[in-house]
Design an enzyme around this catalytic site. Sequence first.
Site, short mmCIF file in Angstrom:
data_model
loop_
_atom_site.label_atom_id
_atom_site.label_comp_id
_atom_site.label_asym_id
_atom_site.label_seq_id
_atom_site.Cartn_x
_atom_site.Cartn_y
_atom_site.Cartn_z
N GLY A 10 0.83 -1.21 0.00
CA GLY A 10 0.00 0.00 0.00
C GLY A 10 0.85 1.24 0.00
O GLY A 10 0.59 2.22 0.70
N ALA A 11 1.91 1.23 -0.85
CA ALA A 11 2.93 2.27 -0.76
C ALA A 11 2.72 3.42 -1.74
O ALA A 11 3.56 4.31 -1.83
CB ALA A 11 4.31 1.64 -0.99
N ASN A 12 1.58 3.42 -2.45
CA ASN A 12 1.36 4.53 -3.39
C ASN A 12 0.62 5.69 -2.74
O ASN A 12 0.47 6.75 -3.36
CB ASN A 12 0.54 4.04 -4.59
CG ASN A 12 -0.84 3.56 -4.18
OD1 ASN A 12 -0.95 2.48 -3.59
ND2 ASN A 12 -1.87 4.32 -4.46
N GLY A 14 -0.84 7.80 1.15
CA GLY A 14 -0.93 7.98 2.59
C GLY A 14 0.31 7.59 3.39
O GLY A 14 1.44 7.97 3.05
N ILE A 15 0.08 6.83 4.44
CA ILE A 15 1.15 6.46 5.37
C ILE A 15 2.19 5.57 4.70
O ILE A 15 3.40 5.73 4.92
CB ILE A 15 0.52 5.75 6.60
CG1 ILE A 15 -0.37 6.74 7.37
CG2 ILE A 15 1.59 5.16 7.51
CD1 ILE A 15 -1.45 6.09 8.20
N GLY A 16 1.73 4.66 3.84
CA GLY A 16 2.66 3.77 3.14
C GLY A 16 3.59 4.55 2.22
O GLY A 16 4.81 4.31 2.20
N SER A 139 -4.04 -0.03 14.47
CA SER A 139 -4.69 1.25 14.77
C SER A 139 -5.24 1.24 16.19
O SER A 139 -5.57 0.19 16.74
CB SER A 139 -5.86 1.47 13.80
OG SER A 139 -6.62 2.59 14.20
N TYR A 164 -13.94 -2.64 10.63
CA TYR A 164 -12.59 -2.06 10.55
C TYR A 164 -11.87 -2.24 11.90
O TYR A 164 -10.72 -2.66 11.95
CB TYR A 164 -12.69 -0.57 10.18
CG TYR A 164 -11.33 0.10 10.12
CD1 TYR A 164 -10.48 -0.10 9.05
CD2 TYR A 164 -10.89 0.93 11.17
CE1 TYR A 164 -9.22 0.51 8.99
CE2 TYR A 164 -9.64 1.54 11.12
CZ TYR A 164 -8.81 1.32 10.04
OH TYR A 164 -7.57 1.92 10.00
N1 LIG Z 1 -5.17 7.29 8.26
C1 LIG Z 1 -5.29 7.02 9.55
O1 LIG Z 1 -5.70 7.89 10.36
C2 LIG Z 1 -4.92 5.66 10.06
C3 LIG Z 1 -4.96 5.45 11.45
C4 LIG Z 1 -4.62 4.20 11.96
C5 LIG Z 1 -4.22 3.19 11.10
N2 LIG Z 1 -4.19 3.40 9.75
C6 LIG Z 1 -3.76 2.28 8.88
O2 LIG Z 1 -2.75 2.75 8.01
C7 LIG Z 1 -2.69 1.90 6.86
C8 LIG Z 1 -2.56 2.77 5.61
O3 LIG Z 1 -3.75 3.53 5.45
P1 LIG Z 1 -3.75 5.07 5.00
O4 LIG Z 1 -4.42 5.82 6.07
O5 LIG Z 1 -2.42 5.48 4.53
O6 LIG Z 1 -4.81 5.00 3.78
P2 LIG Z 1 -4.63 5.18 2.19
O7 LIG Z 1 -4.05 6.50 1.87
O8 LIG Z 1 -5.98 4.87 1.62
O9 LIG Z 1 -3.60 4.02 1.82
C9 LIG Z 1 -4.01 2.68 1.82
C10 LIG Z 1 -3.16 1.87 0.85
O10 LIG Z 1 -3.64 0.52 0.82
C11 LIG Z 1 -3.86 0.16 -0.56
N3 LIG Z 1 -4.88 -0.86 -0.75
C12 LIG Z 1 -6.19 -0.83 -0.40
N4 LIG Z 1 -6.81 -1.94 -0.86
C13 LIG Z 1 -5.89 -2.67 -1.52
C14 LIG Z 1 -5.91 -3.89 -2.23
N5 LIG Z 1 -7.03 -4.60 -2.41
N6 LIG Z 1 -4.76 -4.35 -2.77
C15 LIG Z 1 -3.62 -3.65 -2.65
N7 LIG Z 1 -3.52 -2.48 -2.01
C16 LIG Z 1 -4.65 -2.00 -1.45
C17 LIG Z 1 -4.29 1.46 -1.22
O11 LIG Z 1 -4.20 1.36 -2.63
P3 LIG Z 1 -5.12 2.30 -3.57
O12 LIG Z 1 -4.56 3.69 -3.43
O13 LIG Z 1 -4.96 1.70 -4.90
O14 LIG Z 1 -6.51 2.20 -3.02
C18 LIG Z 1 -3.27 2.41 -0.59
O15 LIG Z 1 -2.04 2.29 -1.24
C19 LIG Z 1 -3.96 1.04 6.91
O16 LIG Z 1 -3.62 -0.25 7.36
C20 LIG Z 1 -4.83 1.74 7.95
O17 LIG Z 1 -5.70 0.85 8.61
C21 LIG Z 1 -4.53 4.62 9.22
#
Ligand SMILES: NC(=O)c1ccc[n+]([C@@H]2O[C@H](COP(=O)([O-])OP(=O)(O)OC[C@H]3O[C@@H](n4cnc5c(N)ncnc54)[C@H](OP(=O)(O)O)[C@@H]3O)[C@@H](O)[C@H]2O)c1
Length: 283
Positions: A10-12, A14-16, A139, A164
């Site tokens: 998920g490196a494209n 947000g956090i990744g 989380s 979730y």
């Molecule tokens: N944001 C917060 O406040 C927060 C807080 C606590 C924990 N987290 C955790 O942090 C992690 C990253 O989330 P984020 O907040 O950075 O959200 P994000 O910006 O939506 O990033 C999520 C990543 O996961 C990928 N992904 C989703 N479904 C997928 C699939 N079927 N196959 C492959 N890749 C997939 C997305 O790809 P696409 O771009 O193609 O959809 C994107 O690269 C998650 O595990 C989330 O639960 C986030």
Amino acid sequence: MKDKVILITGANSGIGRATAERLAEMGTTVVMSARHEKRGEKARAQIVRRTGNDRVDLLIADLSTRDGIRSLADQFRAKYDRLDVLINNAGLMTNKRRETPEGFELQFFVNHLAYFMLTQLLIDMLRDSAPARIVNVASTAHSRGHLNFDDLQGKENYAGWQMYGNTKLANIVFTYELARRLENSGVTANCVHPGVVGTNLMRQYNFFLNLIWGALRVFFKKPEEGAETPAYLATSPEVADVRGKYFRYCRPFGTTEESNDRDVQRRLWEASIEMTGLDNIPA
Ligand SMILES: NC(=O)c1ccc[n+]([C@@H]2O[C@H](COP(=O)([O-])OP(=O)(O)OC[C@H]3O[C@@H](n4cnc5c(N)ncnc54)[C@H](OP(=O)(O)O)[C@@H]3O)[C@@H](O)[C@H]2O)c1
């Protein structure tokens, strides 16, 4: 860090994405996984440009099917002979119950089973590269989660928000069991709450909540801040020997009673083996 190889899912976005950039700044080889070539390549090129590190690679895989996860592991093996850090990060939130092509509930599969399966498929490379690390992005939402072993797929009374939380609890439960199983292997496993971060996480949630989330973004942490603890766990010498912990703000924190229940940890492991057919990490 220059000779280290780190794989992050998920490196494209947000956090990744921000974690990949932070690691690239340190000079490591960063292998990004994304499911869309265009989105992934855009992020990869930007990271190379900003950090000057051209050892940033991109592998394309959809992690919502077992074949997709196998394909990611196979692509990685075909190109690399070591894996120093695996960061399981890809995840999503959705309000409507959706199923994967194989009939799993989508959040449960991508947020938990993909972590479990990719780790199982790459564990021999991690062992051979020891000292090595596994970082699972969980989380604080785990605190409202509950693992109902009679209905892990949320077939009854589905609420996306609840599911979730269940999957983020599963990340922690999985990490604790994994760390114990890897105790004498030279491979550590820890998990992290990155903070509340303004990302695309709500993109697949309902329109209005996504809108509110977008408007509130200015109050949330920036993705670069969200990357701090995952990057710390992946690289800092301070945590080289730390295993089976949950971190926030680069510090260990306690988690719920349910997450610490050894019986829950064993049951989730067994249920995950049954669902993925993989059992490469014996107790
Ligand atoms: N944001 C917060 O406040 C927060 C807080 C606590 C924990 N987290 C955790 O942090 C992690 C990253 O989330 P984020 O907040 O950075 O959200 P994000 O910006 O939506 O990033 C999520 C990543 O996961 C990928 N992904 C989703 N479904 C997928 C699939 N079927 N196959 C492959 N890749 C997939 C997305 O790809 P696409 O771009 O193609 O959809 C994107 O690269 C998650 O595990 C989330 O639960 C986030």
